[in-house]
Motif scaffolding. Structure first.
Motif, PDB file in Angstrom:
ATOM      1  N   LEU A  73       0.836  -1.209   0.000  1.00  0.00           N
ATOM      2  CA  LEU A  73       0.000   0.000   0.000  1.00  0.00           C
ATOM      3  C   LEU A  73       0.867   1.253   0.000  1.00  0.00           C
ATOM      4  N   TYR A  74       1.875   1.273   0.859  1.00  0.00           N
ATOM      5  CA  TYR A  74       2.765   2.432   0.911  1.00  0.00           C
ATOM      6  C   TYR A  74       3.504   2.613  -0.416  1.00  0.00           C
ATOM      7  N   GLU A  75       3.923   1.503  -1.024  1.00  0.00           N
ATOM      8  CA  GLU A  75       4.625   1.583  -2.306  1.00  0.00           C
ATOM      9  C   GLU A  75       3.699   2.110  -3.396  1.00  0.00           C
ATOM     10  N   ALA A  76       2.442   1.681  -3.384  1.00  0.00           N
ATOM     11  CA  ALA A  76       1.477   2.176  -4.367  1.00  0.00           C
ATOM     12  C   ALA A  76       1.312   3.685  -4.254  1.00  0.00           C
ATOM     13  N   ILE A  77       1.244   4.186  -3.038  1.00  0.00           N
ATOM     14  CA  ILE A  77       1.085   5.632  -2.830  1.00  0.00           C
ATOM     15  C   ILE A  77       2.336   6.380  -3.253  1.00  0.00           C
ATOM     16  N   ARG A  78       3.491   5.894  -2.818  1.00  0.00           N
ATOM     17  CA  ARG A  78       4.741   6.602  -3.155  1.00  0.00           C
ATOM     18  C   ARG A  78       4.973   6.632  -4.663  1.00  0.00           C
TER      19      ARG A  78
END
Length: 306
Positions: A73-78
């Motif tokens: 999830l964090y990678e998708a946002i970044r």
């Protein structure tokens, strides 16, 4: 009633039946939550009973690990923000929205996400549900109650609650840098359809699915790779990056379902709330391999409790 651990206040029901000649105990699982999650307590295992009516949403498979799902999830946002796009997350209003707010809060606190992150909870129902969550810490597990003593685990400096239609419409003027949580989770209705209309065709944006998508829903069509979908009578090309992150489900995976039922013999287990050719059938086979009598009731089929 006993805690089902699925959403705030969810419960399994235990019925003790007596017709004057026979006594039987019957358990209805309701929707069962995933054990080991933050916020809510784990489901209470099924007690001894003659009959169990049991959900089977994910009866055919386990879930991906939660830490891996959070990292994705964090990678998708970044990665989306590096492209200067928006992140649209179709969201169920109760439990899923609050859990995502908690992980976004935690990501900012840990430095995995920028402190300036702008998050829009664009669902009046989810906003009301979040306020209800805040008022009922007695339903949380001990770890979450401890966090509450040090601050609001759902709060962020850049969090916006958009109740009014006009506020929701203004979000569509934002071309990049926003995380938009909106219902419905399967995209068959709600404000998320407006956000899909404005972001699906943008290569720099991302659509992140974090929940179950039933066959025939708009969400499932996008997940299955449709190159074009119809939204508000318009054909919208799917150019945004599509992420499917399976570890956030509020439903128990197969191992957790089997653990909840346990090895206590039952006269019969009835499997419901699942796709017949997937979760229901696979779980039936697993239970019958254990020697447990099992049935998949049909629509309007009468069941004799003997």
């Amino acid at each position: 009633f006993q805690d089902a651990g699925h959403i705030l206040g969810s419960a399994s029901v235990v019925l003790d039946l007596d017709d004057g000649k026979h006594q039987r105990r019957m358990v209805f699982s309701g929707d069962l939550g995933n054990p080991g999650r933050p916020i809510l307590r784990d489901p209470v295992p099924a007690p001894a009973a003659d009959y169990v009516v049991m959900e089977s949403t994910y009866g055919d498979r386990p879930h991906r690990s939660l830490p891996d799902s959070i990292d994705e999830l964090y990678e998708a946002i970044r990665s989306t923000f590096e492209r200067k796009g928006n992140v649209v997350i179709p969201t169920f209003a109760l439990e899923r929205a609050q859990e995502l707010l908690y992980y976004l809060h935690r990501g900012i606190r840990s430095g995995a996400l920028p402190a300036t992150l702008q998050v829009f909870l664009d669902s009046p129902m989810a906003i009301s549900a979040t306020q209800i969550f805040r008022r009922h810490p007695e339903c949380f597990d001990e770890g979450m109650r401890e966090e509450l003593r040090h601050g609001d685990p759902f709060a962020m400096a850049g969090l916006h609650f958009t109740r009014e239609t006009s506020e929701s419409m203004r979000i569509n003027d934002i071309e990049g840098g926003a995380v938009i949580l909106a219902g419905s989770g399967m995209c068959n209705g709600g404000r998320v359809r407006h956000h899909l209309k404005h972001n699906l065709w943008r290569q720099r944006s991302s659509i992140v699915f974090v929940g179950y998508a039933a066959a025939g829903t708009l969400a499932r069509r996008i997940i299955d790779g449709a190159r074009e979908v119809r939204v508000f009578n318009q054909d919208i090309p799917v150019r945004a990056q599509v992420w499917t992150i399976n570890g956030f489900s509020a439903h128990a995976g197969q191992p957790a379902l089997l653990d909840w039922l346990g090895n206590t013999p039952r006269r019969r287990v009835f499997l419901v709330h699942g796709e017949y050719g997937r979760g229901m059938q696979v779980l039936k086979e697993r239970l019958e391999a254990r020697g447990q009598a099992c049935q998949l009731p049909g629509l309007n089929e009468p069941i004799l409790i003997d």
